[in-house]
Every structure is written in structure tokens, then in C-alpha cells.
Design a protein around this motif. Structure first.
Motif, mmCIF file in Angstrom:
data_model
loop_
_atom_site.group_PDB
_atom_site.id
_atom_site.type_symbol
_atom_site.label_atom_id
_atom_site.label_comp_id
_atom_site.label_asym_id
_atom_site.label_seq_id
_atom_site.Cartn_x
_atom_site.Cartn_y
_atom_site.Cartn_z
ATOM 1 N N ASN B 24 0.812 -1.400 -0.308
ATOM 2 C CA ASN B 24 0.035 -0.366 -0.239
ATOM 3 C C ASN B 24 0.719 1.184 0.175
ATOM 4 N N ARG B 241 -1.465 0.200 -10.354
ATOM 5 C CA ARG B 241 0.206 -0.601 -9.902
ATOM 6 C C ARG B 241 -1.250 -1.728 -8.965
ATOM 7 N N GLU C 10 1.339 6.357 -3.835
ATOM 8 C CA GLU C 10 0.879 5.490 -2.650
ATOM 9 C C GLU C 10 -0.535 4.975 -3.083
ATOM 10 N N GLY C 11 -0.143 3.894 -2.416
ATOM 11 C CA GLY C 11 -1.840 3.562 -2.230
ATOM 12 C C GLY C 11 -3.114 4.046 -2.087
ATOM 13 N N CYS C 12 -3.146 4.132 -0.493
ATOM 14 C CA CYS C 12 -4.761 5.083 0.381
ATOM 15 C C CYS C 12 -4.075 4.623 1.198
ATOM 16 N N LEU C 13 -4.934 5.598 2.191
ATOM 17 C CA LEU C 13 -4.964 6.505 3.973
ATOM 18 C C LEU C 13 -4.829 5.105 4.405
ATOM 19 N N LEU C 17 -8.161 2.512 4.228
ATOM 20 C CA LEU C 17 -7.239 0.348 3.671
ATOM 21 C C LEU C 17 -8.036 -0.071 4.618
ATOM 22 N N THR C 205 -8.837 9.671 -6.313
ATOM 23 C CA THR C 205 -7.805 9.153 -6.486
ATOM 24 C C THR C 205 -6.069 9.905 -6.288
ATOM 25 N N GLY C 208 -6.603 10.486 -1.110
ATOM 26 C CA GLY C 208 -6.105 9.026 -0.330
ATOM 27 C C GLY C 208 -7.004 8.474 -0.249
ATOM 28 N N LEU C 209 -7.581 8.282 -1.484
ATOM 29 C CA LEU C 209 -8.504 6.941 -2.054
ATOM 30 C C LEU C 209 -7.449 5.808 -3.026
ATOM 31 N N LEU C 210 -7.836 4.683 -3.184
ATOM 32 C CA LEU C 210 -7.413 4.079 -3.745
ATOM 33 C C LEU C 210 -7.202 4.659 -5.443
ATOM 34 N N TRP C 327 -1.674 13.836 0.639
ATOM 35 C CA TRP C 327 -1.516 12.782 1.470
ATOM 36 C C TRP C 327 -0.262 11.952 2.087
ATOM 37 N N ALA C 328 0.272 11.484 1.901
ATOM 38 C CA ALA C 328 0.942 9.931 1.738
ATOM 39 C C ALA C 328 2.216 10.668 2.415
#
Lengths: 344, 344, 344, 344
Positions: B24, B241, C10-13, C17, C205, C208-210, C327-328
Motif C-alpha cells: 500500500n 499498480r 502510493e495506495g490509500c490512507l 485501507l 484518487t 487519499g483513496l485507492l 496525503w502520503a
């Protein structure tokens, strides 16, 4: 050698040609902003008793159909029509090209029924997943149909009633409209057509003009910016007055209906000869097109003197052959083909 | 209360979820330019034995279908498919929205036949007016079909042969592909699929992923600029991804096929119970979907414990009801519904 | 090696997750007919103080833009937007693919002005041949813009006023909306956005979300059948609850705005370091994106530790380079790049 | 009152009209399958020295442009053209309606330069994110341009060279082609046009016909199924022979070029009078259109006798006014307007 293979084998009516000659060097504005077009629009509205309609002259039938339909519909909306309709067959996918699905209904005689419209609508309306389906929104019928059949007043009214109940638009393709009103079996008054649909076009190409179709929009919802959408689709002729000049001639004194009547009566004479000779009709047609069921040999015999349309093979192995009269058909041609039919 | 109404009622496989969790906070480039996607593409090509294929991960099935089709066709070209196919029904007219006609062929079991493709092509090819028709160019089949039926190797090969003879593309919608290969009756080797079509997609959404479909393009003619056309249609995920991570998990060690096999075997157990109880199948289906013919009362009884899809009314007045297993179906659910079927 | 090249690396918060993990094996209906989606829609409406809005979760930004626009416009209608806008650049012609012209207005800072909208409208309205032109009907702005700039409350209101005077729709692309409200210089209250446009989307997108975007339609005229048009364009996720679950987390307690504020404050620290070091900004940006004017050598030096976006060449021969927080972004990354900037 | 506001204010050349009259009641097949059309196509190919070209007669200019472009391009591909080009202005967004972006290049005189084409291409080609952009694929120029200017042989060749280097198609809109070849300043041989582009059309509507444009496709890649795509877009006239009859007349013995020369020489006389009177040209034009910079009062004075086009306001507050000669312009009209110009 004569041609009875279609109703667009000649140029135009003498009166139309004369007016084109007479006005050829007149100077006017383009795009339909000229006195000939203004007058012709008024004549169309008067003829069809729809003073508030929007009239826009377009160039051809495929164009008339897709311009009206793509102007009327939102992206997810679809058209209900028969599988034999012009938009489902000989328009190279024009409706789909503008983004809309044609929900094809099976038909033997080219006519759509009110029951089919109701059923097609309910298939959509009753489906709990209907937002996942293309939404039926416009009903397309041809008067007369592509196969020469004719809607009665009641049949059209019944379809229109279903449309109104469900918020569907009814659009009538009148490519051969002169030959609908000219049929002995027609029971729809000229002034009733505009009362029984949301839009229709009165065809010129097959009814005595060089080219041109008169789109008549009754429903206010379909009028807005129709010109621009026609323009975007190549439907606006630079020398727009050519359409005004031509339509003016056929709608000023009823010439449009006279030629329709004549062609239908010629077709009726030919049909009578066919029946008397014991030749089968593929389907019964009271307008200017006749589809007959003959052998290859019979077709070839007729073809020695007449160009006719071989439109397909029948289950019995015979040919389906179209004989077409039009505004241009001469009585001598009719007599000649009757003679040949007798001798088949 | 359990859900067996569709195969997309849960999230994703544990292995897929774990990999999403694990990766993640990794930082990667977007749009599929990342190591997870690179690896997953290689795994897909290896799995389906098509080293030269172009693989592009997309987000959903409707999208996969219309992106491939609008990328493959010129404006006047059309698709041959059954009237029950997903593109003809539950995609809200998506194919037409991109401009292309769907030439619908009647089907009872959801399958198209080589004979139908041949006939549809010949209808066009033999018509002297074919330049006036939409041109058939791509054949769409689903493996398994929307109604749960399955093409045999021979059936697919026969269709492909007709396609190759006439220059038609064959495209296979594999939304439920795992359940095709998982069927006891399947006789198509995994490595043979790419040899029997021009493009296909291996579905993720219904086969254990949160979402995602793996488009696999075999025919070089269909590869050029596919990414751009997908992008134009909203098919390129910014965090690409996520698709690579998910497809990597199911194609690295055959998990995709394991879950397909399990779901099909669960469905087979349920089908056996149905047959033993004397309940009729609407159509025979050897995959993960079962369509049964039951009364309203029977449906309501089952509905006390199971959410099932009432997909329509049958000519006998009964309900057609879909029972669906998936990668997520637990054995206890299977046993429970078998028990209820016995007691219907 | 760190990535500050975009805000989707990155993926998400963690909270998002965790909720996806927690709900993974829940069984729900598809297509957004689930409790998570229902709740999330309410939270969105509450957050933006628009109880009567239609909320539809979509998958990505390009998709959100073209679905809204093609749903809103008739065939001849066009969009007013800057030449730097996402729809005019990085969407591979998606708007045109749905049939609509983008009337591009020149912009240095990515912002459109009320004056430009007025002028573009008048160019059309005053032209005697306006039915021959594409008709401006929708104004597209991004908040914040693609180049990191921010509309003030007054600027947005002025544009909206012009729109209302001329019957134009105002649509706000909020792909990075969290970073608009998180900017120190923002003076638009969260609850005022829906009062100053006809539709907007709150991006997930990049925030913070996937994946996922929350389309919010205020104007009733734009609501009808929006779901179907989204479906037709591949915008409806089968497992729709994934969007509901994610948006629920960020809008339940203001997490969306927290992360926006944090990222903007990190960007502000970096910008301060840039200014102190005497490096020029390409354009002033008070949000999460910074565009700097540096030499090739400086870019290469930064690139030893940071992946950054080289977005183009400047008139002075230098590179325009984007630094992006999100956010990441971790504080250690911020400190690291500040240190490197000082040493450039 | 005379009209010099456009070059489509009258009907057609006497020779064309006579031939239409003479052939009016001939019976032929439809859709261009007739001897007149066959002959006319040969004459076009002979005239332009391109024996292997595909010639297709279409009805109007907007249609010619969008049919060629939508036939040539895949969905993500775009057109390079000036901001003053017909496709960017007076076609109501027709190109975008078929799905393609027009990449507008600024122009003062209506001409595109090889440098602009190169730059537009490189903007795309050098962008690392180019798969996210609409892809330039076709270059559109008008000869003469919409503003009356004329490409030299070298200018056209330079553009074509850039196109060939980058795999771009060059398409020449020849709505007023007769007036390009008729210009005293023209240095492009008639037989060289087809060597310097992939497709062009020779306009009939503005050059002596009632209506009609002769599309000439040189590049084999653009020929396939062009008829069907024209049909789908309403471009195929049922009575196709009307186009054949007309084009036959103007291309049999060079009439097309005679009338072009005459109209250009009339325009040159008027331009000379304008220059002698000290009136400024908006832009220099060696063809049949003249754009002059006059006061409102001067415009009104001319308008007492001549309908002219007021095409916009100039920075100095004056009117930009178009004077247009054509195949139909009489010498007495030219003398009259020269007289009035002298007295302005």
C-alpha cells in the motif's frame, strides 16, 4: 429499355425544373435565408395544417433521419423501429454512428404495431436493471413503409397514443409521403399527419424534386437549435434557396399530392395485371411499390425491356422483384409492362 | 441471509487483499508504469502462452468491451453478437455510443454458432447494395456466456475459422473466464485460447479481484495505440499498480484457475440437487451460474435465506431465478441451499 | 529514493485501507446499491451542504469529466476551458471523443477569468452566423488548477455569475479538491462550493483513496439519467461499495480536509525553502504542487534522491520541474528535500 | 441591388444548367452508378493528373471535410489546422462531433506554415506523456484559404514534406479551388496538386455548380470503404448523376479554371480601385475575396447598392467587410462597385 427499379431514376418535375431555370441567376442569401425558402416553409405549414411547426429543408433521407434522431436524443437513448426500416438497413449504421441504438422489432410487412411499441417499452420499464439498458425514447415509422405498405389512420394513432403515454417521441419518415397520400387505401387526412406525431419529413427526392426533404417538427421540445445540429451534420445547403424553390413548386397548389395519386394509380393497374396473371405478391402494397414472386426465367424475360430491382431470394427459390412507379412514370411504360406481365 | 445473486457480492481474495495491504505505501509511477504491472503482464502472457501479445489492464467489463471494439473498428463497421450478449443488453448502448452497430443474432443458450456468423457475413457480402449497410467486422462471444453456457474447443475454433476466412476479428469477453476453465466440461486448454481469437480479456471483477480486467490482444492489427484509446475512454487507472498487484497474485501460481474450479464444483453440487429434486433448469449451464424454473412460492421460500436474482418470467408463468457461485462462496452456503432445494 | 513526482504514487490512507479490509467479505448488492454507498452519499451531501444534490461515485478523473460533459450537452454544444486544463491536454481528446468542442482560452496560471468566459460567450452570441458555430454551453474550471493555482471565492463567484447570465453551466473539476480547501490562501467555505457551480467532483484518487471521484450534481437539469450515461461510459463499478466504503471514511469526520491541509502545509515549507534559496517559481502555487525553474544540473542533483516531474523546458533553457506533496508525504521526505534545496 | 457578400448567391453556370435540363428525364441508376458520374470521375482524374485516385462526389463542404476526416482517423487522432480554418469556425463543431480534436494554430492570414505543423507535431512527439494526448495525424489546409490568401507551391510542398516525415496526412479543402488556380499569383500547376497532398476536394458549390464537391483521394490508405462512410454520414445523393452531370460540364473543357480566372481578375480590378482610393485591406488576398477596412459610414454607403458581408470589428473600430466575386459576377457589377469605391 425502361427503368422501374426505383423512384429516383429521373431528375425532377417539369414545373420544378422550370422554376429552377427561371430563378437560376437570382441573387439571394445562403443557407435558407431567402424569399423562396421563406415561402416554401409557409406552404408546408399550411399544407399540413401546423402553423407552429418548425420547417427545415434538408438534402437527403438518411441525413434527415440521423439529424432528427441525434438532435432529439440524449446519449443513452434508443430508437424503436422495425428490422426492415431504412434506419436498420440501408443507412450504413448512420443512427449508431451518432451514438444511438436501434431496438429492432420483427416485421413481415414493414409496419410496426402499437403492441410492439408497448412491449418494447415495457421490456425496458419493467426491468429492475433498466438503468443498465439503452432507454427507448423515440419511435421511428415510415409512411409508406420501405416495403410499400401503408399505416391506416387508426394504426398511426394507436402508436402515437402509446408514445404519448410513455413519453416517447413519434417520428415519421415520409421519404415517399406523396405515395402514401396518393394511395386509394389511404384514410389519413393530410392535415391529420401533424396531429399524430412529433416530427415527420415530407420527402422530395423520391417525389418529384431533384433532391431535398422537408423536415417538419411539431413538438416544441425537438425544435431548439435544430438548424445548428443540421449544420454540424452537413445538412444545410449553402444555396438553400434550391430547396425552397423546389418545395415551393410542389406545395403551392397540391402538385405533390397529384403526382402521388397518379403514381399509385399506375401501380394499381400493374398490380391488377399481376393478380390477373396469377403471379403472387411478396406482400400486399397499396402504394407505388410492388414486390412480386417470380422465377428467374420470368425475371430475365421482364429484364429484356425493364430494369427492375431483384431484392432477394424467396423461400420457394423464386426471386423477389420490385416494380416501382413514380412521378415520372409514363403511361406507355405502364402499358408496356402490363403487356409483358400478361405474356409471362 | 446469504447472497448468491451474483459473483460480485464480496471484495477480493485474501491473497489479493494481503498483497494490496503489503504494497500500500510503496511508491511507484502511475498509469501502469510500475514493477507490479510489468510482472503481472508477463504472468498473463506466460499463462496464456502468448509471448507477443499486448496486455493492458482495464477497470471493468463494459469498458473493456467498448474500448476494444471502438479501437478495432472504423466508423461503418459493426459487431456480430447474440441478442443475449452483454454488449446487446446490460451496457446501456455502450457500443452504439462509440458509433458501432451490434448485429444481434438470436440465441437460446447464449452461444453464437459458426453458422450464424457465416450467415450474418453472407447477408452482407452477397447484397449488391452492401456499401449501404453497416459492415460486419468483429465477432463478439463470451466465454462462458452471460447465461452460463460454455463453448467447446471445436465450437470456438469453428467460429474463428469463419472469422479468418472473411477477415473478421474474433473477440472473447472473458468476464467469468476463470469459471470457463474451471468447468468439468471445458475442453479448451488454457494455452489454446490465444490461438483461437484475436483478442480476449480475462476478467478480474467476477473472479476474485476487487476490480479489473486483463485485456490480451493477439492480433498485431489491434495493438497500435491501444493505451491512448483506453485513456481517452477513462480506462487507464492513475494508480495502475493496483491492477498489476491484483492480477499478479491470481496469475503467479494458478490461483485464478483454482478458484474457478472450486466455484464450478460448488455449482455442480447445487445443480445436482436441483435435478434430483425434479426442478427444471431454464438452460443447461456447466459453469458457475444456474438458472432455474420455479414458482413464485418456491422463489419466496428460498428468498427467506438467500438473495437470488429473479431474472424474468418464463412462458409457463414461473420465475427464472439465477443462483451464482463464485470464488467467495463458502461450502456452508452451498450445503445450506442444497438443503433448502431438497425441501422446496 | 523518494517520489514527489505526483500525488498518486502510493495506495490509500490507513483508515481507508482498514475499512476495505474490515468489509472485504461482506456481501452486498452491486453497482452502488449498498449501505456503504448510501451512507457515503449522505456524508458527501452533508459535507458540502447540498441536501438535494445527486451524488454518483465514479472511478477516475478523465471519466468524471467526459461523463458529466457528455451527459450535460447536446451535440452542437461546446465547453469553455483554459488551454492548460486537463480536458484540453492529458485526456487524449476524451471530450471531443464524446462529440464536443473545447473552446480553449489562453492562460498563464491555469485559471480562467470571468472576463474570458464573457468574451468567449459574446464572440458566439454577437456573431450573426452563430448557428454555424459550436455553441458555448458549459464552463470547465479546476479547483485547484492543474498548475497548482487556486480560485478565490470572488473569482469563482464572478465566473458563476457570468454563467448564470448566459445560461451556461459551471462545472468544477476537483481532482485535488482536498488541496484547495487545505491551502492557507483558500477563502471559499466548504459549504459554499455547491452554491457557486452547477456540478463538481471531489477527487479521491489524488486525495487519499485507492481510486474514485465523487460527482456532485447541484443543478436539477443535469441529474436525469446520469447513472445510465455513466454506465454507458464504463463509469459504474460492479463492486460499487468499494467507492462507498472509501468515501465514507474520508467524509465521515473531515479526514479529507485534514490531509489536504497537511499536504499544503508541507508544500508551503518546501516553497519557503525554494524562495529562501533564491530559486524561481514557474508560477505561484498555494496548494500541493510547486513548479520550479532550475537548471538541468540542479534537476539531476535533486534526482539522485527524489523522483520529480520534468514537465517541460522554460524560455531561459531551464527545466520546469514539479514537486508534489500529498496525503502520503512524510515529514522526513519534506525535510530531506528542503535540505537538498538549500544545497542546490 | 447587387450581392457581392458571398460566392454562392446564384444558381449555376449556364452550361451546367443546360446539361441538367437536357438530361433531366434520362433514366439512370442511383447513388452515382450512372454514365454521367463515371465520365465525370474520369475527367477529374485526368484534370488533376491522378489516374489512380478515388473520386467521390459529395454534396457540401462541411460534409466533405468531416467525412474525409472521420474516415481517415482512429478515435484518438487529431487534426492540425489554423484557428481561422473552416473546420475550426463555421462548421458548428462538425469535426468534434465525429470524435476528433482540432489542434488550432494561430494565423493572421489564414495560412498554416510548415513550421507550425512541425512544432505541433513535436509538442506531441517529444512529450513523455504523449499517449495521454490526442495524437496529431492529419493536417488540414484550405487552398485558397477562408480569408482569401493563397499557398505558393513551395509553401504547400514544405507542409507536405513535414507531413510525410511524420506520417501525417495532408488534406486540402478546395471549396474555392477554381479561384486558387485562377489567381495571377498562383504558381502551382493543376497537375501538381495531387502530388502534394493525400486528399483534396475540388469545390463545386462556390465554383459554378448548384452544389457538389469532388473529393479526390490520392493516398491508398484513405480509400477503403470511403463510399460507405460517406453514405453513413448522408453524403451519398440518391440521384447521384446530378453531381456527375454538373462536374462533367466544368471539367470536360476547363470551364472550371476559366471561371476561376475571370472571377480573380474581377477581384483584382476591385482591389486595385480600393488601393488607389487609399482604403486599407484587412489582409492581402490574390483570389476572389477581398476584405477591406472601412468605417461604418462607408459600409452603409456601399450597402445602398451592394449586399456585402460585415465580417467583424477591427481594432481601430472600423468594419471588416468582405467583397466577393464569383463565376456569376457580371462586369457591370464590378464597374459599379469600382465607381462607388472611388466615391467613398
Amino acid at each position: 429499355m425502361y427503368r422501374m427499379n426505383s423512384d429516383y431514376t429521373e431528375g425532377c418535375l417539369k414545373a420544378v425544373l422550370n422554376k429552377l431555370i427561371e430563378t437560376n441567376m437570382d441573387q439571394t442569401n445562403g443557407y435558407g435565408e431567402d424569399p423562396y425558402t421563406y415561402e416554401a416553409k409557409e406552404l408546408v405549414k399550411k399544407t399540413f395544417a401546423c402553423p407552429d411547426a418548425l420547417v427545415q429543408f434538408l438534402i437527403g433521407g438518411t441525413q434527415a433521419n440521423f439529424v432528427l434522431i441525434c438532435s432529439a436524443l440524449r446519449p443513452h437513448q434508443a430508437v424503436i423501429a422495425t428490422n426492415l426500416s431504412h434506419i436498420a438497413t440501408h443507412e450504413a449504421g448512420a443512427i449508431e454512428h451518432t451514438g444511438h441504438k436501434v431496438l429492432e422489432q420483427p416485421s413481415d410487412d414493414g409496419k410496426l404495431t402499437a403492441e410492439q411499441v408497448e412491449a418494447a417499452y415495457q421490456t425496458y420499464a419493467l426491468d429492475p436493471n433498466r438503468p443498465h439498458w439503452a432507454q427507448p425514447k423515440l419511435v421511428y415509422v415510415s409512411q409508406p413503409t420501405e416495403t410499400g405498405s401503408l399505416y391506416s389512420k387508426k394504426e398511426l394513432n394507436d402508436i402515437y397514443k402509446v408514445c404519448q403515454e410513455h413519453g416517447l417521441y413519434l417520428y415519421v419518415d415520409g421519404a415517399r409521403l406523396a405515395y402514401a397520400f396518393g394511395s386509394e387505401e389511404n384514410d389519413l387526412a393530410i392535415e391529420d399527419l401533424a396531429k399524430t406525431c412529433d416530427a415527420f419529413y415530407a420527402g422530395g427526392t423520391k417525389c418529384g424534386l431533384l433532391f431535398g426533404e422537408a423536415m417538419v417538427i411539431i413538438n416544441d421540445k425537438l425544435k431548439e437549435d435544430f438548424f445548428s445540429i443540421a449544420k454540424q451534420n452537413g445538412g444545410i445547403l449553402a444555396k438553400g434557396r434550391l430547396l425552397g424553390v423546389q418545395f415551393g413548386e410542389v406545395f403551392r397548389d397540391g402538385l405533390y399530392f397529384e403526382i402521388g395519386k397518379k403514381a399509385c394509380s399506375q401501380a394499381a393497374r400493374i398490380r391488377k395485371a399481376i393478380e390477373e396473371r396469377g403471379i403472387k405478391l411478396v406482400t400486399y402494397t397499396p402504394t407505388n411499390q410492388i414486390f412480386i414472386d417470380i422465377t428467374k426465367e420470368q425475371y430475365e424475360k421482364l429484364s429484356t425491356e425493364f430494369a427492375l430491382s431483384h431484392t432477394g431470394y424467396l423461400p420457394n427459390g423464386n426471386y423477389s422483384v420490385r416494380i416501382c412507379t413514380s412521378w415520372a412514370t409514363k403511361d406507355e411504360e405502364v402499358e408496356k409492362i402490363i403487356q409483358m406481365i400478361k405474356e409471362l
